[in-house]
Design a protein around this motif. Sequence first.
Motif, mmCIF file in Angstrom:
data_model
loop_
_atom_site.group_PDB
_atom_site.id
_atom_site.type_symbol
_atom_site.label_atom_id
_atom_site.label_comp_id
_atom_site.label_asym_id
_atom_site.label_seq_id
_atom_site.Cartn_x
_atom_site.Cartn_y
_atom_site.Cartn_z
ATOM 1 N N GLY A 186 -3.577 -1.477 -4.553
ATOM 2 C CA GLY A 186 -4.156 -0.510 -3.630
ATOM 3 C C GLY A 186 -3.110 0.114 -2.743
ATOM 4 O O GLY A 186 -3.127 1.321 -2.483
ATOM 5 N N LEU A 187 -2.172 -0.685 -2.287
ATOM 6 C CA LEU A 187 -1.122 -0.159 -1.420
ATOM 7 C C LEU A 187 -0.209 0.807 -2.158
ATOM 8 O O LEU A 187 0.431 1.652 -1.541
ATOM 9 C CB LEU A 187 -0.271 -1.319 -0.890
ATOM 10 N N GLY A 188 -0.164 0.622 -3.456
ATOM 11 C CA GLY A 188 0.705 1.507 -4.221
ATOM 12 C C GLY A 188 2.024 0.868 -4.558
ATOM 13 O O GLY A 188 3.014 1.546 -4.770
ATOM 14 N N THR A 189 2.049 -0.464 -4.602
ATOM 15 C CA THR A 189 3.277 -1.120 -5.020
ATOM 16 C C THR A 189 3.012 -2.048 -6.195
ATOM 17 O O THR A 189 3.801 -2.933 -6.483
ATOM 18 C CB THR A 189 3.872 -1.953 -3.874
ATOM 19 N N GLY A 229 2.872 -1.602 -9.414
ATOM 20 C CA GLY A 229 3.641 -1.498 -10.646
ATOM 21 C C GLY A 229 2.727 -1.552 -11.851
ATOM 22 O O GLY A 229 1.615 -1.034 -11.822
ATOM 23 N N GLY A 230 3.169 -2.202 -12.879
ATOM 24 C CA GLY A 230 2.373 -2.278 -14.096
ATOM 25 C C GLY A 230 2.882 -1.299 -15.128
ATOM 26 O O GLY A 230 3.148 -0.148 -14.818
ATOM 27 N N LEU A 251 -0.523 0.621 -18.333
ATOM 28 C CA LEU A 251 -1.659 1.445 -17.956
ATOM 29 C C LEU A 251 -1.983 2.409 -19.079
ATOM 30 O O LEU A 251 -1.107 2.845 -19.819
ATOM 31 C CB LEU A 251 -1.311 2.236 -16.693
ATOM 32 N N MET A 278 -5.709 4.060 -1.147
ATOM 33 C CA MET A 278 -5.991 2.672 -1.491
ATOM 34 C C MET A 278 -7.249 2.546 -2.344
ATOM 35 O O MET A 278 -7.159 2.079 -3.475
ATOM 36 C CB MET A 278 -6.117 1.783 -0.250
ATOM 37 N N THR A 331 -6.892 4.591 -5.526
ATOM 38 C CA THR A 331 -5.882 4.011 -6.422
ATOM 39 C C THR A 331 -6.412 2.753 -7.078
ATOM 40 O O THR A 331 -6.253 2.544 -8.281
ATOM 41 C CB THR A 331 -4.622 3.684 -5.608
ATOM 42 N N ARG A 382 -7.210 1.942 -11.036
ATOM 43 C CA ARG A 382 -6.634 0.851 -11.818
ATOM 44 C C ARG A 382 -7.715 0.017 -12.487
ATOM 45 O O ARG A 382 -7.489 -0.618 -13.501
ATOM 46 C CB ARG A 382 -5.777 -0.050 -10.928
ATOM 47 N N THR A 415 7.458 5.471 -1.002
ATOM 48 C CA THR A 415 6.274 6.025 -1.671
ATOM 49 C C THR A 415 5.203 6.227 -0.621
ATOM 50 O O THR A 415 5.343 5.782 0.516
ATOM 51 C CB THR A 415 5.748 5.078 -2.758
ATOM 52 N N MET A 460 1.864 5.380 1.022
ATOM 53 C CA MET A 460 1.015 4.194 1.066
ATOM 54 C C MET A 460 -0.390 4.530 0.590
ATOM 55 O O MET A 460 -0.983 5.519 1.014
ATOM 56 C CB MET A 460 0.966 3.658 2.490
ATOM 57 N N PHE A 468 -1.221 5.372 -2.401
ATOM 58 C CA PHE A 468 -1.252 6.227 -3.582
ATOM 59 C C PHE A 468 -0.223 5.720 -4.577
ATOM 60 O O PHE A 468 0.862 5.285 -4.203
ATOM 61 C CB PHE A 468 -0.933 7.680 -3.219
ATOM 62 N N ASP A 469 -0.604 5.759 -5.792
ATOM 63 C CA ASP A 469 0.308 5.295 -6.831
ATOM 64 C C ASP A 469 0.062 6.129 -8.087
ATOM 65 O O ASP A 469 -0.509 5.657 -9.060
ATOM 66 C CB ASP A 469 0.057 3.805 -7.099
ATOM 67 N N PRO A 470 0.448 7.400 -8.042
ATOM 68 C CA PRO A 470 0.080 8.284 -9.149
ATOM 69 C C PRO A 470 0.799 7.895 -10.436
ATOM 70 O O PRO A 470 1.821 7.213 -10.414
ATOM 71 C CB PRO A 470 0.558 9.652 -8.681
ATOM 72 N N LEU A 471 0.219 8.337 -11.509
ATOM 73 C CA LEU A 471 0.825 8.064 -12.814
ATOM 74 C C LEU A 471 1.933 9.077 -13.070
ATOM 75 O O LEU A 471 1.759 10.264 -12.832
ATOM 76 C CB LEU A 471 -0.235 8.167 -13.905
ATOM 77 N N MET A 517 3.154 5.469 -16.458
ATOM 78 C CA MET A 517 3.413 4.366 -15.541
ATOM 79 C C MET A 517 3.118 4.825 -14.136
ATOM 80 O O MET A 517 3.391 5.972 -13.799
ATOM 81 C CB MET A 517 4.883 3.976 -15.620
ATOM 82 N N PRO A 518 2.594 3.945 -13.299
ATOM 83 C CA PRO A 518 2.478 4.327 -11.897
ATOM 84 C C PRO A 518 3.877 4.435 -11.301
ATOM 85 O O PRO A 518 4.803 3.774 -11.788
ATOM 86 C CB PRO A 518 1.693 3.175 -11.275
ATOM 87 N N SER A 552 5.106 3.261 -8.767
ATOM 88 C CA SER A 552 5.681 1.990 -8.299
ATOM 89 C C SER A 552 6.270 1.193 -9.459
ATOM 90 O O SER A 552 7.326 0.571 -9.327
ATOM 91 C CB SER A 552 4.616 1.168 -7.579
ATOM 92 N N GLY A 553 5.586 1.236 -10.591
ATOM 93 C CA GLY A 553 6.113 0.532 -11.755
ATOM 94 C C GLY A 553 7.413 1.147 -12.234
ATOM 95 O O GLY A 553 8.342 0.450 -12.629
ATOM 96 N N GLN A 599 10.112 0.033 -9.998
ATOM 97 C CA GLN A 599 10.514 -1.350 -10.273
ATOM 98 C C GLN A 599 11.309 -1.437 -11.565
ATOM 99 O O GLN A 599 12.272 -2.192 -11.661
ATOM 100 C CB GLN A 599 9.280 -2.240 -10.350
ATOM 101 N N PRO A 615 9.764 -0.288 -4.297
ATOM 102 C CA PRO A 615 8.979 0.740 -3.635
ATOM 103 C C PRO A 615 8.700 0.358 -2.184
ATOM 104 O O PRO A 615 8.476 -0.812 -1.882
ATOM 105 C CB PRO A 615 7.693 0.794 -4.456
ATOM 106 N N PRO A 634 6.142 1.520 0.553
ATOM 107 C CA PRO A 634 5.036 2.414 0.882
ATOM 108 C C PRO A 634 5.069 2.812 2.359
ATOM 109 O O PRO A 634 5.105 1.946 3.236
ATOM 110 C CB PRO A 634 3.792 1.595 0.552
#
Lengths: 654, 320
Positions: free
Chosen positions: A400-403, A405-406, A409, A493, A496, A500, B203, B205, B207-210, B243-244, B246-247, B250, B256, B258
Amino acid sequence: MAKGVLGNDPFKRGAASRPTEASTPGGEEKAAAAESVTKKKPGPGGTASAKAGGKAAAAKSRKHEGKKTSGKAKGGKAVEGKKGAAAAARPPAQASGTRPPAPQADRTEAADAALSPREPTPSQQARAPLVPQTSAHDADDAVLPLREPAASTPLTLDSQAPGPVNDAGAPTSKQRDVDLALAEALAADVAEATATAVVDAALGAEAGPDAEVERLMATEFATELAEAAVEEALERGAHAQSLEQEQELAAAVAAQVADSAARAAIDKVRARHATPDAPAVTRWERETSVRVVLTEEADTSAVEPEVELPDATRDEFPPGRRGPLSLVPPPATNAGESSYRESFPPESGRGEPEGIRPLAERAVAALSLARDIAGQALASESLARAMLAMGGLKDMLRAGLGTGGGANLDEYGKDPSLVERLEPVLEFLYSQYWRVSVQGVDHVPPGAAILVANHSGALPYDGLVMSMALTRERPDLREPRWLVEDQVFHAPMVGTLFNRLGAVRACPENALRLLDEHRPLVVFPEGYQALSKPFGERYRLKRFGRGGFVKLALRTGAPIVPVAIVGAEETSPLLGRIPASFLGLPYVPLTPLGPLPLPAKWSIRFGEPIGVEDLAPEAADDLGEVQRLTERTREAIQSMLQSLLRERRSVFAG
Amino acid sequence: MDVSRPGKGRLRIAVTGASGDYGRLLLSRLDQDPDVESILVLDVVRPEGDKVEFHRVDLTRYDAESELTDALTERPVDALYHLAFLFGPIRNGSLAHELEVIGTMNVLTAAGRSRLPRLVVPSLTAVYGARGNNPAMLREDSALQGCPHSRFVTDKVEVEGQVRAFRERHPDMRVLVLRFAPVLGPSVDNPATRFLKNPVVPTLMGFDPLWQGLHEEDAARALHLALRADASGEFNIVGRGVMPISGLIQQAGARPLPLPGPLFRAGLHTLDAVGAGTLPVALLDYIHYSWVADGERAESALGFIPLHHVKDAAAALKRS
């Protein structure tokens, strides 16, 4: 299992035991040790030594299995075996003359060597044929510098008992001696390897002037304890034990005892750092005592080193502790500390000359007790689940915070691994917290389908629950997705996180693409209005947008399935709105528990699909037709809602 | 008009902007292509290469168009790669505009006059713009919303408009526009690589766009494929997977960080005003909303199948 493995071709045994090792993910170090034992054998001993190696490995792997199944009856007792084996007698191998005491440094080296897979040296191989088959003692002497007593002795056995099956009848006393010596020697190896591994693991990170000495001392101590325990165990269970049983037992006992004793030794060494005046390791070594009780059972796998101790806390040892790499990270000191405690039973009355000691001791004891309790709590299944859930929630927060990763997807932004990690939480919410009951889920046709549901609650949990219900109740369908209006989708948050978990922004392109993939598509045509309506208007359907879902159905031919959801309104009733335009949101909903839902019972009812096959795709441009179908769907949902509400007796109990 | 038809001699290719990242990636491939006879480089600096014929042309000069026409008509070429573009915003916005928009205008005019059979122009998926109302997958026919704060992206959108108009005027020519996802790799330098190469990457906070990424090798391959493809129009050239952000960070070996949106925005604007800004302000949009382009058309019409996952592309950044 060990029987089956041992009963086969001796050459295959070492290899046969490996799959078992591989199947015990926890004990890497030990598996390596066992493997190295196996590898060392072929030098002097030929077939018989291969057998012995195989046995050692088998015994090892069985021990791992014991660890794995430790939650069962054996659990507590075996742990006791570890700590209780703190008997101080000198190694048994010495008495029978098979293994004179080696200097400390030598031992550690040997143990280290045992940890690293090593091919036999040429000299060993050269010596091998010279070993006389009859004289176990000679053979031992010959290989003594290389410390491979277990490798040579099986030769004698081989001549006596040709097969691993016990058909040699009652062993003579001489044979018994040899057997014992053999088993003990094997156990000594195992003990050293284990002790070194544990000590290295525990002290590995620490560096200092005394580190090496500490390491040696700890290893030495642990090995001695283990050997003593093995001897005791073998003496007690001497009668009616076959060689394999003995060896397995010896190895198992040795490894376990060495494991725990090494931890104890480390603690000891550390404690000595804290209180420099503490007695030397040798001192409490003497004070400990062991009593090994062997259960008489035909199957060796049932042999349990059962050690009784004058310690009331023995049942507190959670099984998870036994594996150094178990799921619950073991506080590396428990067993050791309890034996430490045992050695000084009346802590206050000990009358130590130093004033600081009892205090420190008490502190250590209290700490270890606390650890034990915590450890047991951690080892219980429900708490382990809770821990998993916590881990999942942490990942969720990060996502949710946006850290978060992953890397896996999909193009819509769903993170299957996050969903998997959150599974404990979702499962709890679904089946215990909300107790979702689903009716008529068979109405959902296979392939593309548009599931039209009422949107409700200040926080849109309903999409998530719908997708969970579909995946659980209809595993034959493709993975469903739900469409979310922009206001939620682009909220920081929340958006996001929902993305996910599988939410997709509501727009015709996305919907068409999802239907193209033959997925069930959950849409909430009321959209944002339904979320922002006050609690008083619950379950009253708002305007169904502009009929976008009907156009979609007409264009793609996907049937419309009306769905009524009851319970979502009470899960997060909207009590008020806090303006929050600075966050990029129209408002922040004021709900009773904040973002947390209330435990209202959910009921989901799927209605009869409304087919659109008889209408041409061009009908999507006929606003009248679209309006008619929209209204029909809306009425179907509203009537299902009414009947569900009538059937509901209580909001929370259902 | 197909340049790869049998019976035809070896290919002669013209390239503008050969010293840029795209040019460098392409030239090394063309050098190894046995069908390529010679490479006419129209640029201000001469690149390395055995097949290179250098013809100095400054696209920002007023006489660039006639020079280009002369060079292209003197000996006909089979394809023109117009790669003279910037890879990120520069401080001198008007120079960038001259080079990209006016330069492209010159190139297009010269290409029209010399009756070129094939023109390849690179672009960015960033021209779609990162908007809240983007669909999950942007297809080639999606509107080019661009980024109103960024002159760089606006210029690119304008170039795309010019090229589309040119294609409609010259239906007999193959005009390929390759919209590249952010090209990542050890040897390329653009705002995305600069952004990801920081040890700590800010980044937004919540939001984690693709994001998508294209490994530089895939980019080179796509450019090379455009030489023979029997297709025309725009193509999204994207790497495998998404990938987001943040990914991606990393994977690139960074962390990252936020930051709340308003704080981040204010900080970035301040840095930009001071002149110390290493990150373009427009990047804010692109780390706010997703802008995932669909590479399906490139696969079916161009035959471009990316070999590298975004993950590998980002990891390649770390190794450099």
